[in-house]
Design an enzyme around this catalytic site. Structure first.
Site, PDB file in Angstrom:
ATOM      1  N   LYS A  22       0.834  -1.216   0.000  1.00 21.72           N
ATOM      2  CA  LYS A  22       0.000   0.000   0.000  1.00 21.72           C
ATOM      3  C   LYS A  22       0.863   1.258   0.000  1.00 21.72           C
ATOM      4  O   LYS A  22       0.656   2.160  -0.811  1.00 21.72           O
ATOM      5  CB  LYS A  22      -0.901   0.005   1.243  1.00 21.72           C
ATOM      6  N   ASN A  23       1.819   1.326   0.915  1.00 23.35           N
ATOM      7  CA  ASN A  23       2.575   2.568   1.081  1.00 23.35           C
ATOM      8  C   ASN A  23       3.625   2.789   0.003  1.00 23.35           C
ATOM      9  O   ASN A  23       4.235   3.853  -0.063  1.00 23.35           O
ATOM     10  CB  ASN A  23       3.201   2.629   2.481  1.00 23.35           C
ATOM     11  N   CYS A 142      -5.303  12.923  12.636  1.00 17.83           N
ATOM     12  CA  CYS A 142      -6.011  11.654  12.537  1.00 17.83           C
ATOM     13  C   CYS A 142      -5.820  10.905  13.842  1.00 17.83           C
ATOM     14  O   CYS A 142      -5.152  11.400  14.751  1.00 17.83           O
ATOM     15  CB  CYS A 142      -5.557  10.843  11.333  1.00 17.83           C
ATOM     16  N   ARG A 147      -0.020  14.850  12.849  1.00 18.37           N
ATOM     17  CA  ARG A 147       0.503  14.615  11.505  1.00 18.37           C
ATOM     18  C   ARG A 147       0.458  15.839  10.587  1.00 18.37           C
ATOM     19  O   ARG A 147      -0.217  15.836   9.552  1.00 18.37           O
ATOM     20  CB  ARG A 147      -0.216  13.423  10.860  1.00 18.37           C
ATOM     21  N   ASP A 330       4.620   1.026  12.131  1.00 14.14           N
ATOM     22  CA  ASP A 330       3.471   0.306  11.566  1.00 14.14           C
ATOM     23  C   ASP A 330       3.401  -1.147  12.033  1.00 14.14           C
ATOM     24  O   ASP A 330       2.444  -1.857  11.691  1.00 14.14           O
ATOM     25  CB  ASP A 330       3.504   0.360  10.028  1.00 14.14           C
ATOM     26  N   ARG A 422      -8.581  -0.860   4.471  1.00 17.05           N
ATOM     27  CA  ARG A 422      -7.712   0.165   3.881  1.00 17.05           C
ATOM     28  C   ARG A 422      -6.340  -0.401   3.566  1.00 17.05           C
ATOM     29  O   ARG A 422      -5.648   0.113   2.687  1.00 17.05           O
ATOM     30  CB  ARG A 422      -7.539   1.334   4.859  1.00 17.05           C
TER      31      ARG A 422
HETATM   32  N1  EPU Z   1       5.703  15.143  10.445  1.00 13.81           N
HETATM   33  C1  EPU Z   1       5.659  16.499  10.687  1.00 13.81           C
HETATM   34  N2  EPU Z   1       5.606  17.338   9.602  1.00 13.81           N
HETATM   35  C2  EPU Z   1       5.587  16.903   8.323  1.00 13.81           C
HETATM   36  C3  EPU Z   1       5.630  15.500   8.092  1.00 13.81           C
HETATM   37  C4  EPU Z   1       5.700  14.656   9.181  1.00 13.81           C
HETATM   38  O1  EPU Z   1       5.666  16.954  11.834  1.00 13.81           O
HETATM   39  O2  EPU Z   1       5.525  17.733   7.399  1.00 13.81           O
HETATM   40  C5  EPU Z   1       5.794  14.211  11.591  1.00 13.81           C
HETATM   41  C6  EPU Z   1       4.560  13.318  11.714  1.00 13.81           C
HETATM   42  O3  EPU Z   1       3.511  13.954  12.408  1.00 13.81           O
HETATM   43  C7  EPU Z   1       5.130  12.116  12.448  1.00 13.81           C
HETATM   44  C8  EPU Z   1       6.544  12.017  11.874  1.00 13.81           C
HETATM   45  O4  EPU Z   1       6.839  13.302  11.347  1.00 13.81           O
HETATM   46  O5  EPU Z   1       5.180  12.364  13.825  1.00 13.81           O
HETATM   47  C9  EPU Z   1       6.738  10.974  10.792  1.00 13.81           C
HETATM   48  O6  EPU Z   1       5.676  11.066   9.863  1.00 13.81           O
HETATM   49  P1  EPU Z   1       5.819  10.681   8.318  1.00 13.81           P
HETATM   50  O7  EPU Z   1       5.665  11.931   7.513  1.00 13.81           O
HETATM   51  O8  EPU Z   1       7.032   9.861   8.101  1.00 13.81           O
HETATM   52  O9  EPU Z   1       4.531   9.795   8.107  1.00 13.81           O
HETATM   53  P2  EPU Z   1       3.692   9.728   6.776  1.00 13.81           P
HETATM   54  O10 EPU Z   1       4.599   9.922   5.627  1.00 13.81           O
HETATM   55  O11 EPU Z   1       2.486  10.594   6.885  1.00 13.81           O
HETATM   56  C10 EPU Z   1       4.020   7.182   6.316  1.00 13.81           C
HETATM   57  C11 EPU Z   1       3.119   5.981   6.162  1.00 13.81           C
HETATM   58  C12 EPU Z   1       2.522   5.636   7.518  1.00 13.81           C
HETATM   59  C13 EPU Z   1       3.684   5.319   8.472  1.00 13.81           C
HETATM   60  C14 EPU Z   1       4.630   6.531   8.548  1.00 13.81           C
HETATM   61  C15 EPU Z   1       5.857   6.279   9.406  1.00 13.81           C
HETATM   62  C16 EPU Z   1       2.346   6.221   3.889  1.00 13.81           C
HETATM   63  C17 EPU Z   1       1.231   6.505   2.954  1.00 13.81           C
HETATM   64  N3  EPU Z   1       2.070   6.303   5.196  1.00 13.81           N
HETATM   65  O12 EPU Z   1       3.196   8.231   6.806  1.00 13.81           O
HETATM   66  O13 EPU Z   1       1.737   4.470   7.333  1.00 13.81           O
HETATM   67  O14 EPU Z   1       3.185   5.047   9.763  1.00 13.81           O
HETATM   68  O15 EPU Z   1       5.081   6.883   7.224  1.00 13.81           O
HETATM   69  O16 EPU Z   1       6.573   5.201   8.940  1.00 13.81           O
HETATM   70  O17 EPU Z   1       3.454   5.905   3.466  1.00 13.81           O
HETATM   71  C18 EPU Z   1       0.019   2.934   7.834  1.00 13.81           C
HETATM   72  O18 EPU Z   1       0.284   2.346   6.772  1.00 13.81           O
HETATM   73  O19 EPU Z   1      -0.735   2.437   8.712  1.00 13.81           O
HETATM   74  C19 EPU Z   1       0.613   4.241   8.091  1.00 13.81           C
HETATM   75  C20 EPU Z   1       0.118   5.105   9.001  1.00 13.81           C
END
Ligand code: EPU
Length: 442
Positions: A22-23, A142, A147, A330, A422
Site C-alpha cells: 500500500k505505502n 487523525c 501529523r 506500523d 484500507r
Molecule cells: N511530520 C511532521 N511534519 C511533516 C511531516 C511529518 O511533523 O511535514 C511528523 C509526523 O507527524 C510524524 C513524523 O513526522 O510524527 C513521521 O511522519 P511521516 O511523515 O514519516 O509519516 P507519513 O509519511 O504521513 C508514512 C506511512 C505511515 C507510516 C509513517 C511512518 C504512507 C502513505 N504512510 O506516513 O503508514 O506510519 O510513514 O513510517 O506511506 C500505515 O500504513 O498504517 C501508516 C500510518
C-alpha cells in the site's frame, strides 16, 4: 458496517501470497502525474486506499485503466479494465493499473477525498511540478496523531513555489520549480516522496537531507528513474535529484508489502503457528525478524519467501519504534499483541506518533495486562486472552486486534473493520487459508 468475527485458539499453518505494498503503491500512482505518457503499475493491491487514490486522480482528469494480469490466488477473478469510477472500491478489480495523465485539467485534491486518506497530500509535489499549480486540502489530524505537512510545504517553498494556506487548502504555484538544498526537520516518508517527485521536473539539482530511507522511497526512486528521472542516493539519508524537462511512460512492479508480511508473521508467532509467506522478502524486515527470533521463533529467509515456526510460548520482547531501518511504527501494535501472551514483561516505546496506543485499551478488554505511561507501554504476558467485542480505531490497531482475536479463547468481534480494508488485501480469505476461523458479519 462490516464486523469481523474470529473464533480464536487455532495455530496458523500453511502458505499464502503477500500483496503489493500500500505505502509504495500510493506514491507510485501519484508519480504518473509527472508525465503526459501512460505509466503502468503491476502488483497493485486491492485496497480501499488505492480505490480512493484512483478516484482522486480520475477527478483531476487522469484516465485510469485497471485489469488483471494474473489471478492473485486470493479468489479475485479477472475483470476487464474500466474507468476508475467503475473500479473504485471493488475488491474484484485487477492488479495492473495504467494511468494516463495527458489530459490532466483539474489540479485539485478536494477535502472530501483527502479527509479519508492522508496520503492524498502526495499529489501536491507532482501537480505543482507538472502543471505549475496545485490546490490540495490540508489533511488535518487523525487518530494516531496530529501529523502536520509543514515539511512538504517548506520543501516546495524552498524550490520556489509560492504557497498560501487558505480556507483549509494548500495553494501552490510555480512557473517552474528550481532545484534546492532541503533539510527536513524530522524524517518524513511521504514528505521525502513528495519532494523527490517534485524535484524530478525542477530546474537544476535538488538535495534532500535527512531523507527517509524506507524501502518504499527506494521503490519510488526506481520507478521515477525508469520514467527518465535522475534520482540517486535513495535508501540513504541524502537524496540527489537532477531535474529534467520531462518524464516519459514506464512499467513498474509495486514492491511486496513489508507490513502485511510482518503482520502475518506476528499472527503466526502469537498462535504458535508455522507459516510460509510467498511473494515477499525478508530484506526489508531485519528489525522485526530480529525481535521475532528474540521471542523464540525460528525464521528462515528464502529468495522470495519467509517461513516462521513459533514455539509453544513466546518470550516477551521490548522494542522502540524509529524510522527505517529501525523497528517500524506500523508494526508496533501487532508486536504489542504478541507480547500480551508472552512470558515476561516487555517495554514498548513509540517515538514516531504521539497517540499510537489506542489498541491497548481494546487489548485490555480481551484480558491483556498493559500499562501506558506517555509514549511507553508496559506489557506483561498473561496465560490466556478471552474473546470479547472490540473496536478498531486505525489500520494497524485493527491488525493487532485480529492477532489477539486469533489467540483468544472464544469469539472476538471486531467492529469498524473498514480500517482493515484500507490496508490488508483479502484479509479474511488469507487467514482462512491459514486455518483461522474468521467470518465477516454484515
Ligand atoms: N511530520 C511532521 N511534519 C511533516 C511531516 C511529518 O511533523 O511535514 C511528523 C509526523 O507527524 C510524524 C513524523 O513526522 O510524527 C513521521 O511522519 P511521516 O511523515 O514519516 O509519516 P507519513 O509519511 O504521513 C508514512 C506511512 C505511515 C507510516 C509513517 C511512518 C504512507 C502513505 N504512510 O506516513 O503508514 O506510519 O510513514 O513510517 O506511506 C500505515 O500504513 O498504517 C501508516 C500510518
Amino acid at each position: 458496517m462490516d464486523k469481523l468475527q474470529i473464533s480464536g485458539g487455532v495455530a496458523l499453518r500453511g502458505e499464502i501470497a503477500i500483496s503489493g505494498a500500500k505505502n509504495a503503491a500510493l506514491p507510485l500512482l501519484c508519480a504518473a502525474l509527472l508525465t503526459r505518457e501512460p505509466v503502468t503499475f503491476t502488483n497493485v493491491p486491492h485496497l480501499n486506499d488505492i480505490g480512493t487514490m484512483l478516484k482522486l486522480l480520475a477527478q483531476m482528469g487522469v484516465k485510469v485503466t485497471r485489469e488483471a494480469t494474473h489471478d492473485a490466488g486470493n479468489g479475485m477473478g479477472k475483470v476487464p479494465g474500466g474507468s476508475s469510477e467503475a473500479v473504485q472500491g471493488k475488491q474484484g478489480a485487477g492488479d495492473t493499473v495504467t494511468l494516463d495523465a495527458s489530459a490532466l485539467d483539474n489540479p485539485v485534491a478536494p477535502y472530501e477525498l483527502v479527509k479519508t486518506m492522508r496520503a492524498a497530500i502526495l499529489v501536491l509535489g507532482p501537480l505543482v511540478a507538472r502543471t505549475g499549480e496545485a490546490k490540495v486540502s490540508l489533511p488535518g489530524g487523525c487518530a494516531i496523531g496530529a501529523r502536520p505537512v509543514d515539511q512538504h510545504i517548506k520543501g516546495l517553498a524552498a524550490m520556489g513555489a509560492e504557497i498560501a494556506v487558505e480556507h483549509g487548502y494548500v495553494h501552490a504555484k510555480a512557473s517552474r520549480l528550481k532545484g534546492a538544498r532541503i533539510f527536513t526537520d524530522m524524517v518524513t516518508v511521504t514528505g521525502t516522496e513528495n519532494l523527490m517527485m517534485a524535484a524530478c521536473l525542477a530546474e537544476g539539482e535538488t538535495v534532500i537531507e535527512n531523507a527517509a530511507r524506507e524501502p518504499e522511497v527506494v521503490d519510488l526512486a526506481t520507478c521515477l528513474n525508469a520514467m527518465g528521472a535522475r534520482v540517486s542516493g535513495a535508501g540513504g539519508d541524502v537524496i540527489r535529484i537532477q531535474g529534467v524537462p520531462a518524464l516519459h511512460g514506464a512499467t513498474h512492479r509495486v514492491m511486496p508489502d513489508r507490513i502485511e508480511t510482518g503482520t502475518y508473521l506476528c499472527a503466526a508467532a502469537a498462535t504458535g503457528g508455522d507459516v510460509r509467506l510467498t511473494g515477499t522478502s525478508s530484506a526489508y524486515l531485519d528489525a522485526l525478524i530480529d525481535k521475532l527470533m528474540d521471542s523464540g521463533c525460528e525464521v528462515a529467509a528464502e529468495r522470495e519467501a519467509i517461513r516462521l515456526k513459533a514455539p509453544a510460548r513466546l518470550n516477551a520482547v521490548s522494542l522502540r519504534t524509529a524510522p527505517y531501518p529501525a523497528f517500524p511504527t506500523d508494526m508496533q501494535a501487532q508486536f504489542m499483541a504478541i507480547n500480551t501472551v508472552a512470558e515476561g514483561t516487555a517495554v514498548i516505546r513509540e517515538t514516531i506518533f504521539e497517540n499510537r496506543f489506542m489498541h491497548a485499551v481494546e487489548l485490555i478488554r480481551l484480558g491483556a495486562d498493559i500499562k501506558i505511561d506517555g509514549n511507553t507501554a508496559f506489557v506483561t504476558g498473561v496465560a490466556r486472552l478471552e474473546g470479547a467485542n472490540v473496536m478498531a480505531t486505525d489500520l494497524r490497531a485493527s491488525a493487532s486486534l485480529v492477532i489477539a482475536g486469533l489467540v483468544a479463547q472464544g469469539d472476538t468481534v471486531i467492529e469498524r473493520i473498514y480500517h482493515l480494508d484500507r490496508g490488508y488485501e483479502a484479509l479474511d480469505q488469507k487467514l482462512t487459508a491459514l486455518g483461522a476461523r474468521v467470518v465477516r458479519l454484515k
